[in-house]
Design a protein around this motif. Sequence first.
Motif, PDB file in Angstrom:
ATOM      1  N   ILE A  44       0.697  -1.357   0.056  1.00  0.00           N
ATOM      2  CA  ILE A  44       0.038  -0.026   0.156  1.00  0.00           C
ATOM      3  C   ILE A  44       1.108   1.372  -0.020  1.00  0.00           C
ATOM      4  O   ILE A  44       1.996   1.194   0.303  1.00  0.00           O
ATOM      5  CB  ILE A  44      -1.062  -0.180   1.192  1.00  0.00           C
ATOM      6  CG1 ILE A  44      -1.993   1.161   1.000  1.00  0.00           C
ATOM      7  CG2 ILE A  44      -0.265   0.234   2.641  1.00  0.00           C
ATOM      8  CD1 ILE A  44      -3.216   1.033   2.179  1.00  0.00           C
ATOM      9  N   HIS A  45       0.515   2.377  -0.486  1.00  0.00           N
ATOM     10  CA  HIS A  45       1.070   3.473  -0.795  1.00  0.00           C
ATOM     11  C   HIS A  45       2.595   3.010  -1.586  1.00  0.00           C
ATOM     12  O   HIS A  45       3.635   3.524  -1.112  1.00  0.00           O
ATOM     13  CB  HIS A  45       1.822   4.325   0.433  1.00  0.00           C
ATOM     14  CG  HIS A  45       0.213   4.567   1.156  1.00  0.00           C
ATOM     15  ND1 HIS A  45      -0.619   5.663   0.566  1.00  0.00           N
ATOM     16  CD2 HIS A  45      -0.407   4.503   2.110  1.00  0.00           C
ATOM     17  CE1 HIS A  45      -1.623   5.938   1.345  1.00  0.00           C
ATOM     18  NE2 HIS A  45      -1.613   5.265   2.463  1.00  0.00           N
ATOM     19  N   LYS A  70     -12.269   3.090   1.470  1.00  0.00           N
ATOM     20  CA  LYS A  70     -10.976   3.153   1.144  1.00  0.00           C
ATOM     21  C   LYS A  70     -10.178   3.194   2.301  1.00  0.00           C
ATOM     22  O   LYS A  70      -9.303   2.462   2.764  1.00  0.00           O
ATOM     23  CB  LYS A  70     -10.714   4.568   0.438  1.00  0.00           C
ATOM     24  CG  LYS A  70     -11.210   4.329  -1.107  1.00  0.00           C
ATOM     25  CD  LYS A  70     -10.479   5.632  -1.822  1.00  0.00           C
ATOM     26  CE  LYS A  70      -9.098   5.822  -1.900  1.00  0.00           C
ATOM     27  NZ  LYS A  70      -9.031   7.065  -2.842  1.00  0.00           N
ATOM     28  N   ASN A  81      -7.458   0.335   3.709  1.00  0.00           N
ATOM     29  CA  ASN A  81      -6.019   0.864   3.682  1.00  0.00           C
ATOM     30  C   ASN A  81      -5.571   0.483   5.307  1.00  0.00           C
ATOM     31  O   ASN A  81      -4.476   0.095   5.227  1.00  0.00           O
ATOM     32  CB  ASN A  81      -5.892   2.411   3.575  1.00  0.00           C
ATOM     33  CG  ASN A  81      -6.297   2.610   1.995  1.00  0.00           C
ATOM     34  OD1 ASN A  81      -6.267   1.875   1.186  1.00  0.00           O
ATOM     35  ND2 ASN A  81      -6.312   3.849   1.816  1.00  0.00           N
ATOM     36  N   TYR A 117       2.368   6.443   7.235  1.00  0.00           N
ATOM     37  CA  TYR A 117       1.219   6.509   6.495  1.00  0.00           C
ATOM     38  C   TYR A 117       0.179   5.979   7.454  1.00  0.00           C
ATOM     39  O   TYR A 117      -1.152   6.705   7.603  1.00  0.00           O
ATOM     40  CB  TYR A 117       0.995   5.385   5.542  1.00  0.00           C
ATOM     41  CG  TYR A 117       1.682   6.180   4.236  1.00  0.00           C
ATOM     42  CD1 TYR A 117       1.023   7.339   3.516  1.00  0.00           C
ATOM     43  CD2 TYR A 117       2.799   5.694   3.669  1.00  0.00           C
ATOM     44  CE1 TYR A 117       1.587   7.806   2.338  1.00  0.00           C
ATOM     45  CE2 TYR A 117       3.457   6.275   2.343  1.00  0.00           C
ATOM     46  CZ  TYR A 117       2.732   7.275   1.843  1.00  0.00           C
ATOM     47  OH  TYR A 117       3.288   7.807   0.831  1.00  0.00           O
TER      48      TYR A 117
END
Length: 551
Positions: A272-273, A304, A308, A328
Amino acid sequence: MSSRKRPYSQKDKDQIIRLFKSNRTDQALTELLALLDVHPDDHELHYLTGMIQGSQYRYAEAVNSFEETLRLNPKHGESHFELGLIHIAFCRFNKALACFQKVRKSNYNRKETNTYLQKIKKVAKPRDVTLSTCLIVKNEEKHLATCLKSVQAISDEIVVVDTGSEDRTVEIAQAFGAKVFHYEWQKDFAAARNFANEQASSDWILQLDADEELFPEDQGKVREFVHQDTCNGAYLALHNRVSSTFGENKPSVHYLVRLYRNNRDSYFINPIHEVLQISGDVLPVDINILHHGYNLDQNYLDKKKKRNAEILYKRLEENPDSVTTLFYLCMMHLGKKEFDLAESFAKQSLEKISADNVGKQHLYLMLLNNLALISVEKQDYDSAKQYCLDAIKINENYLDPYYFLGIAYFQKQEPELAEETFQNYLKKHKEISSKPVFNLFASSSDTYLYQVYHFLGKIYRRGKQSSQAISMLRKSVELNPKFWIGMVDLGYLCVDCKDYLAAADYFDRAIKIARKNPKVNEENPLLWADFTNAVKAYTRVLQELRNRQVA
């Protein structure tokens, strides 16, 4: 006879051309399309439609209109000419060459045609450099068409990897001529992006998300960059739309590698990211993408965030020392206003990197800024000041810390330092806007701008500097017309100056805007207090005006 069935004359065409030349292109196009409904085989109408569409950066539609003109009249030199110009703008010089050779045969505009042919032959390569636009999607029927429309004209192929859509996403992608591939979702964005890249057959890849769109005016810049073919990738500016208490803010901006050469040396890591690993030179360019993802409906955003969070916490279990994962997680909890958790993750991440780590310095700066923001929210203004000063010392072009430093001084009753800090913000903002500086950290300098003017207005009002206060507050509400708090402060300032008519106008406008704002209610006590106080002040001002009329 209805307007849809009436014949048309040269006068109708002249009217459309006049609208076009006076920049009333939407009206001109509406009238043209109405005529085309009745006269679908008129090649001149299709040509005019293409001209207008091209002026609106709607190049894919313009190409279709010119090609339809040529289907109806294969010798129409003007359409070959305009198609050639579009191909030149997109550095498809071999296609442009073919178009202008046909123009020459038609005897249209021979002088300019020969000039273009000479120029094209100098810059054309044996074949045109190609571009694939790659996306991974799931249930994006609301956004996908806008995204694909923004890149349709410049893409030699569009690759859409669907990870399990249950709506019309696949149908929409196919309508744009995309190559659609199905991929089983593994809770790993990097894996899905790498799969998308593997399906691309072009020389270069432009990576987008479905809730993004390329700035219309930057289509040609993408093609020009890949034609130059001088490096391996480009940092593009991502403009993130952000909602706030007072309507939509100016976007925050950060740079990411979204345009890169299609080879095995470029691949994504992190579930992710995800981050693109790329070798060779990567250059910052003036190409811009608008990201709608932070400004969509709450249900979409909540889904979302939940997705996430699951991936981030799993990633943290696997690698507790991951600086980016901690960063994050801080950002995620900050967005949810869970300040204690956000602060904890920010400090953990900060401990694992140093200020002089060039590769991570942008993260270090953003972590300091996040901690400053958190400290302001927790009313720990001394800590906020220190975090801001530390960030500014590392990079004075990072404007966000100036904003929180100014707030800290303001709340600490240090108006001179607050004024100096906010004025520095405005000075540096002007310098950076006139000559943009490339940085990897995200910048919200435009986002905060109206608030900076507002704070300066409040400082000047407290200092009895009415003219400066009015100037600053007016600038604030000009930048954000939905910022009703600024209008209320203008109302109070006008009361100070005994200009009750102006005060009534500002209070009236502010109250009307506030009543339409769903966040102005008793569940938000500070906003509700500002609103009710404004209503009371407005009532007093109206009473004063009535008293003056009686007198």
